[in-house]
Design a protein around this motif. Structure first.
Motif, short mmCIF file in Angstrom:
data_model
loop_
_atom_site.label_atom_id
_atom_site.label_comp_id
_atom_site.label_asym_id
_atom_site.label_seq_id
_atom_site.Cartn_x
_atom_site.Cartn_y
_atom_site.Cartn_z
N ILE A 1 5.77 16.11 0.62
CA ILE A 1 4.83 15.66 -0.12
C ILE A 1 5.51 14.49 -1.02
CG2 ILE A 1 2.99 16.40 -1.84
CD1 ILE A 1 3.31 19.31 -0.77
N GLY A 2 4.56 13.54 -0.85
CA GLY A 2 5.08 12.14 -1.64
C GLY A 2 4.17 12.18 -2.96
N ILE A 3 4.57 11.97 -4.07
CA ILE A 3 3.83 11.70 -5.08
C ILE A 3 3.93 10.23 -5.87
CG2 ILE A 3 3.26 14.02 -5.69
CD1 ILE A 3 5.45 13.84 -7.86
N THR A 4 2.97 9.60 -6.23
CA THR A 4 3.06 8.33 -6.99
C THR A 4 2.12 8.41 -8.03
OG1 THR A 4 3.44 6.00 -6.64
CG2 THR A 4 1.99 7.24 -5.31
N ILE A 5 2.19 7.48 -8.86
CA ILE A 5 1.19 7.02 -9.97
C ILE A 5 1.01 5.81 -9.78
CG2 ILE A 5 2.63 6.27 -11.76
CD1 ILE A 5 1.10 7.60 -13.77
N LEU A 6 1.52 4.81 -8.91
CA LEU A 6 1.12 3.47 -8.64
C LEU A 6 0.22 3.37 -7.47
CD1 LEU A 6 4.52 1.63 -9.47
CD2 LEU A 6 2.43 2.13 -11.07
N GLU A 7 -1.01 2.87 -7.50
CA GLU A 7 -1.87 2.69 -6.38
C GLU A 7 -1.29 1.68 -5.35
OE1 GLU A 7 -5.26 3.11 -4.22
OE2 GLU A 7 -4.98 4.04 -5.87
N SER A 8 -0.57 0.53 -5.80
CA SER A 8 0.09 -0.38 -4.93
C SER A 8 1.23 0.33 -4.04
CB SER A 8 0.70 -1.46 -5.45
OG SER A 8 1.55 -1.12 -6.50
N VAL A 9 1.96 1.39 -4.47
CA VAL A 9 3.01 1.95 -3.90
C VAL A 9 2.36 2.80 -2.63
CG1 VAL A 9 4.93 3.59 -3.85
CG2 VAL A 9 4.74 1.73 -5.59
N SER A 10 1.40 3.63 -3.18
CA SER A 10 0.73 4.40 -2.14
C SER A 10 0.15 3.73 -1.21
CB SER A 10 -0.38 5.48 -2.72
OG SER A 10 -1.27 4.67 -3.44
N ARG A 11 -0.40 2.51 -1.40
CA ARG A 11 -0.88 1.73 -0.08
C ARG A 11 0.05 1.21 0.86
NH1 ARG A 11 -3.59 -1.72 -3.52
NH2 ARG A 11 -5.31 -0.67 -4.76
N GLU A 12 1.36 1.08 0.40
CA GLU A 12 2.40 0.43 1.08
C GLU A 12 2.86 1.53 1.92
OE1 GLU A 12 5.30 -1.18 -1.69
OE2 GLU A 12 3.78 -2.57 -2.43
N VAL A 13 2.90 2.85 1.50
CA VAL A 13 3.81 3.74 2.27
C VAL A 13 2.73 4.69 2.90
CG1 VAL A 13 5.58 3.47 0.70
CG2 VAL A 13 3.84 4.98 0.43
N THR A 14 1.64 4.55 2.91
CA THR A 14 0.37 5.33 3.65
C THR A 14 0.82 5.54 5.06
OG1 THR A 14 -1.33 5.13 1.92
CG2 THR A 14 -1.92 5.70 4.02
N ASP A 15 1.09 4.35 5.88
CA ASP A 15 1.13 4.40 7.09
C ASP A 15 2.56 5.03 7.38
OD1 ASP A 15 -0.97 2.90 7.70
OD2 ASP A 15 -0.05 1.15 7.97
N PHE A 16 3.76 4.88 6.66
CA PHE A 16 4.87 5.65 6.94
C PHE A 16 4.61 7.26 6.76
CE2 PHE A 16 8.75 7.84 5.09
CZ PHE A 16 9.56 7.37 5.97
N PHE A 17 3.89 7.62 5.88
CA PHE A 17 3.53 9.07 5.73
C PHE A 17 2.58 9.60 6.83
CE2 PHE A 17 5.76 9.14 1.72
CZ PHE A 17 6.06 10.22 1.17
N ASP A 18 1.68 8.85 7.16
CA ASP A 18 0.64 9.30 8.14
C ASP A 18 1.44 9.36 9.25
OD1 ASP A 18 -1.42 9.27 6.61
OD2 ASP A 18 -2.15 7.37 7.31
N SER A 19 2.46 8.52 9.93
CA SER A 19 3.03 8.39 10.74
C SER A 19 4.00 9.81 11.01
CB SER A 19 3.99 7.32 11.25
OG SER A 19 5.18 7.45 10.45
N HIS A 20 4.41 10.24 10.22
CA HIS A 20 5.14 11.80 10.19
C HIS A 20 4.48 12.91 9.95
CE1 HIS A 20 8.35 8.72 9.66
NE2 HIS A 20 9.00 9.66 10.03
#
Length: 79
Positions: free
Chosen positions: A49-68
């Motif tokens: 489970i990844g958590i972030t407060i920054l919108e830009s970070v969550s957009r950048e890594v969404t594909d990475f998390f989705d792929s796993h």
């Protein structure tokens, strides 16, 4: 820690320093997770489970998390 034990779930903040006491690096958590899953030295967790407060970070890594098939949660900051 991950070399000696197996964890079902790991919760990781995406904004981590690369080394203790260092500056925050937006992709340090992703780099860490890739090393854990690409190395036979570690026991990768079943779920992340990844958590972030920054919108830009969550957009950048969404594909990475989705792929796993992991979860990514954007937490609201306190102003």
């Amino acid at each position: 820690m991950l070399a000696d034990s197996h964890y079902d779930v790991v919760i990781v903040d995406l904004m981590l320093p690369r080394k203790k006491g260092g500056e925050i690096y937006p992709n340090a958590a992703i780099d860490f997770l890739e090393r854990v899953y690409d190395s036979s030295r570690y026991n990768p967790p079943s779920h992340v489970i990844g958590i972030t407060i920054l919108e830009s970070v969550s957009r950048e890594v969404t594909d990475f998390f989705d792929s796993h098939l992991w979860f990514l949660i954007r937490c609201a900051g306190s102003d």
